[in-house]
Each structure stands twice: as C-alpha cells, then as structure tokens.
Scaffold this active site. Structure first.
Site: not given
Ligand code: PLP
Length: 415
Positions: A144, A231, A260
């Site tokens: 994700f 990530d 975040k």
């Molecule tokens: C591992 C990871 N990458 C990317 C994202 C996407 O972030 P955003 O919702 O701020 O676009 C999330 C969101 O939950 C995430 O958990």
C-alpha cells in the site's frame, strides 16, 4: 459557521454531502489531547489508530501547534517561485537527522511516493543509461503506497484498482518477504532501476517480514545496481520502536519516503530523502508542488522531530510495544478460540480475530472496543491494528490492555 451538535447530525451531513469513499466507525470526534479524543457528546476514548500513525507525538502537541500558529501569523505560503526563510532550516534538519545529502518536501504520502518513482526513473536514465521510456520498478504483493492512478497501477488489492484503469506499465510485482524472488526478477530484467517496499506492511495487516529480509534485499539491489526505495510513511518516526523500521536490519534506503508523523498529524507534510547522486538528477522545472516545502510545513517538521527526541518517544514506543504484545499474547493464550495471532513492532501492532457466530468480524470487535472507550479500526476483515500515539504511558497502556481483555473475555465461547 453552523455548529454540529450531535453524533447523528455530523454523520448525517457527511453521508448526505460527502463522497462515500470511506466507511468510518460511527463516532464523531470533536477534540483531542495526547492519547485521548472526545466525541460530540463529550465521551472520552483512547485513540488506538493515531490517524494511521500520523499522530505519533499525540493529539494537539503544544510545541508543534505553537510552531504552526506562530508561523501561520507570519507567512503561510510563498510557493517555490521564491525562497522562504524556513525551508532550508527544515531541509538541513531532516537531512542531518536521517543522514542524507538532500531532501524534497511534498504534502501527502502518495505525492512523496510519486516523487520517489520519478527520481528513480530519472536516475535510471541519467546514471544507469537506460533508454528513454524503458525504466521499470520492482514492487511487492500486498503493498500500500497511496491512491494515485500511478501508484494503484502496481497495487494487488482489487478494491484499489477495479474500475480505475487503464493502469501504468513498468512494474514487476514479486512476493513480499521473498529475497530470492527479487534476485530472480532483477537478474532477468536489466531495465529495473528501483525496488520499492514497506519495511512492515501496514495496510496489508501489519505484516512483519523475517529478520534479515531487508538486509538481503539491500545486498541484491546493490549487486544489480538497483536503488532500494523504502516507504516509511507509516512505519517511520518512532512508530515501530526505532527511528525507522529499517533500522532493525541496519539498512539505509537509497531513497527514503516519509509522511504522516513528520508533522505530528497537524498538517500534511511528506518528504523524500536521498543522496546527491539521485536527487540532483531532477533539475528545475521537472518536479514540484505549490504547497510542498511551505514555511508552516518546515517549522512543523522541525518541531515534530524535536519532540520525538525531547520526549524519547521512539524508546517509549519500543518499551510500550513490548508490554502491549506481552499482554496480548497472554490474552491469546486465554482465548485461542478468538485470537489467532498477535504481532508487530514497537507500537505498530495487530491482532488476528477468528471470525465466529459469537465473535463476528474484526469490525464487530472494534465496535465493542469503541463502546468501552478505545478506538481502532480493522485493516482487513479479520485483523485489528493497534497503534496508539507514542506518548502513551505505562499506566495508560495497561488500562487499554484491560479494556481489550475485558471485551475479548466477554465474548461467549464460539461453538
Ligand atoms: C506505507 C504507506 N505509504 C503511503 C501512504 C499514502 O499516504 P497518504 O494517504 O498521505 O497519501 C500510506 C497511507 O496510509 C501508507 O501507509
């Protein structure tokens, strides 16, 4: 502005006028402080989601909020058409904090992931000498990384992809936690210039790979001259009991993605970090964002990272996580008919629920927890994620474990 007075009013309005792209728990939050949030009727809850790990420093942290308010009264946005006096400070702070040459600030996590993809492709053309239009990236199943059309192009979750095609080309999906699969795909595809993954898969259900997986994939990436893109949007900034989850394997990403908790959940801030060899592949005019790197984001980032240090929140996350998993493992031993697994690192934890007539789904357990003053959300039908703010105290973690225990033990035997 009209005031919304009750839970029902607020839910009704969202349903009537908002898109139906979420299915929230039926609670309307009106204020928050530290680990606590309050609903429209004044009931207090422990927040065990922390806005998907954005509120690591606790709700409305005074230092972070003060930094934001002071800056908001001074200058809010300059765009990158001009310099501002705060961005350079934040860039220096974050580069020194995580040990990289350069940083690039964006807003949402998805934007930062897109930025990382553009960076590694550009590096592929400029430094790995790939022919224009041929760069490819390896990713893992169950990932994700966000919701843009580019990112969902390599999602394996049909609810993210169905009805949103056509998808972008240039991705190879391999199994997670399988280093030999990476070696195989890289050996057969010289156009792959990056490998993107989460060090723990949050949305997939807090899936923790084997110890040594990250260091193994790092070595394979080096062997094939492929950049390792990690990530840490959900796992970074103390969430897993280390500054970064990759620290457990002593792995430093070539391209690190953060979001975040970089802002303590106060405003959207994300960033990509890497060394000059990669970052300087992008030249003026080739990438940007109106709000990315704004002065409020800059001061909020510095304050958020300073709070992590001043309050030893990473260490606290590690210790409170140990207590939490120990108590939940004992609970699992008491009720193996309801709980099939407890896992996690630091304060990013999950419990798998065995669905049954009496238990219902993980969602039903979350509703019962909510009734008892603890808010969390299922990640999948059978998994509950527990991720409180990292400011939680030992006394509070025990109180919360008591709540979970009470709810689970109250479920009648499933037969
Ligand atoms: C591992 C990871 N990458 C990317 C994202 C996407 O972030 P955003 O919702 O701020 O676009 C999330 C969101 O939950 C995430 O958990």
């Amino acid at each position: 502005m009209e005031m919304i007075s009750t839970t029902l009013d607020a839910i009704e309005k969202e349903k009537r006028y908002g898109a139906h792209n979420y299915s929230p728990m039926p609670v309307v939050l009106t204020s928050g402080q530290g680990v606590s949030v309050w609903d429209a009727e004044g009931k207090r809850y422990y927040d065990f989601l922390s806005a998907y790990s954005a509120v690591n420093q606790g709700h409305c942290h005074p230092k972070i909020v003060d930094a934001m308010v002071t800056q908001a009264k001074t200058i809010t946005l300059t765009s990158r058409a001009f310099y501002n006096d705060k961005l350079g400070l934040a860039e220096e702070y974050i580069c020194k904090y995580f040990g990289y040459d350069k940083s690039l600030f964006m807003n949402s996590g998805a934007e930062a992931v897109e930025t990382a993809i553009k960076l590694v492709r550009k590096w592929g053309y400029k430094k790995k000498n790939l022919s224009e239009g041929t760069a490819e990236i390896a990713v893992v199943g169950g990932n994700f990384h966000g919701r843009t059309t580019g990112i969902i192009s390599f999602s394996t979750d049909t609810s993210s992809t169905d009805g949103f095609g056509p998808m972008m080309q240039g991705y190879h999906i391999i199994p997670y936690n399988d280093a030999p699969a990476l070696e195989k795909i890289l050996a057969g595809n010289p156009n792959i210039c990056g490998f993107l993954l989460e060090p723990i898969q949050g949305e997939a259900g807090v899936l923790v790979p084997d110890d040594g997986y990250l260091s193994a994939v790092q070595a394979i990436c080096k062997k094939y001259n492929v950049k390792l893109i990690i990530d840490e949007i959900q796992t970074g900034i103390g969430r897993t009991g280390k500054r970064l989850a990759s620290d457990y394997d002593k792995v430093k990403a070539d391209i690190l993605i953060l979001g975040k908790a970089l802002s303590g959940g106060v405003i959207p801030v994300s960033a990509v970090l890497c060394d000059d060899e990669i970052m300087l592949c992008i030249q003026p005019g080739e990438h940007g964002s109106t709000f990315g790197g704004n002065p409020i984001a800059a001061v909020v980032t510095i304050a958020s990272l300073e709070v992590m240090e001043e309050e030893s929140l990473t260490e606290n996350s590690y210790q409170m996580g140990q207590i939490f998993r120990e108590r939940m493992s004992r609970l699992k031993d008491k009720r193996p008919d309801i709980i099939s697994a407890v896992r996690g690192k630091g304060l990013l934890n999950a419990m798998d629920i065995i669905p049954g007539e009496k238990t219902g789904t993980a969602g039903n357990v979350c509703l019962a927890l909510m009734e008892n003053g603890l808010l969390c959300k299922p990640t999948h039908q059978h998994t509950i994620r527990f991720s409180p703010p990292l400011v939680i105290t030992e006394e509070q973690i025990h109180t919360c474990c008591d709540i979970i225990e009470k709810v689970i033990l109250a479920i009648e035997v499933n037969h």
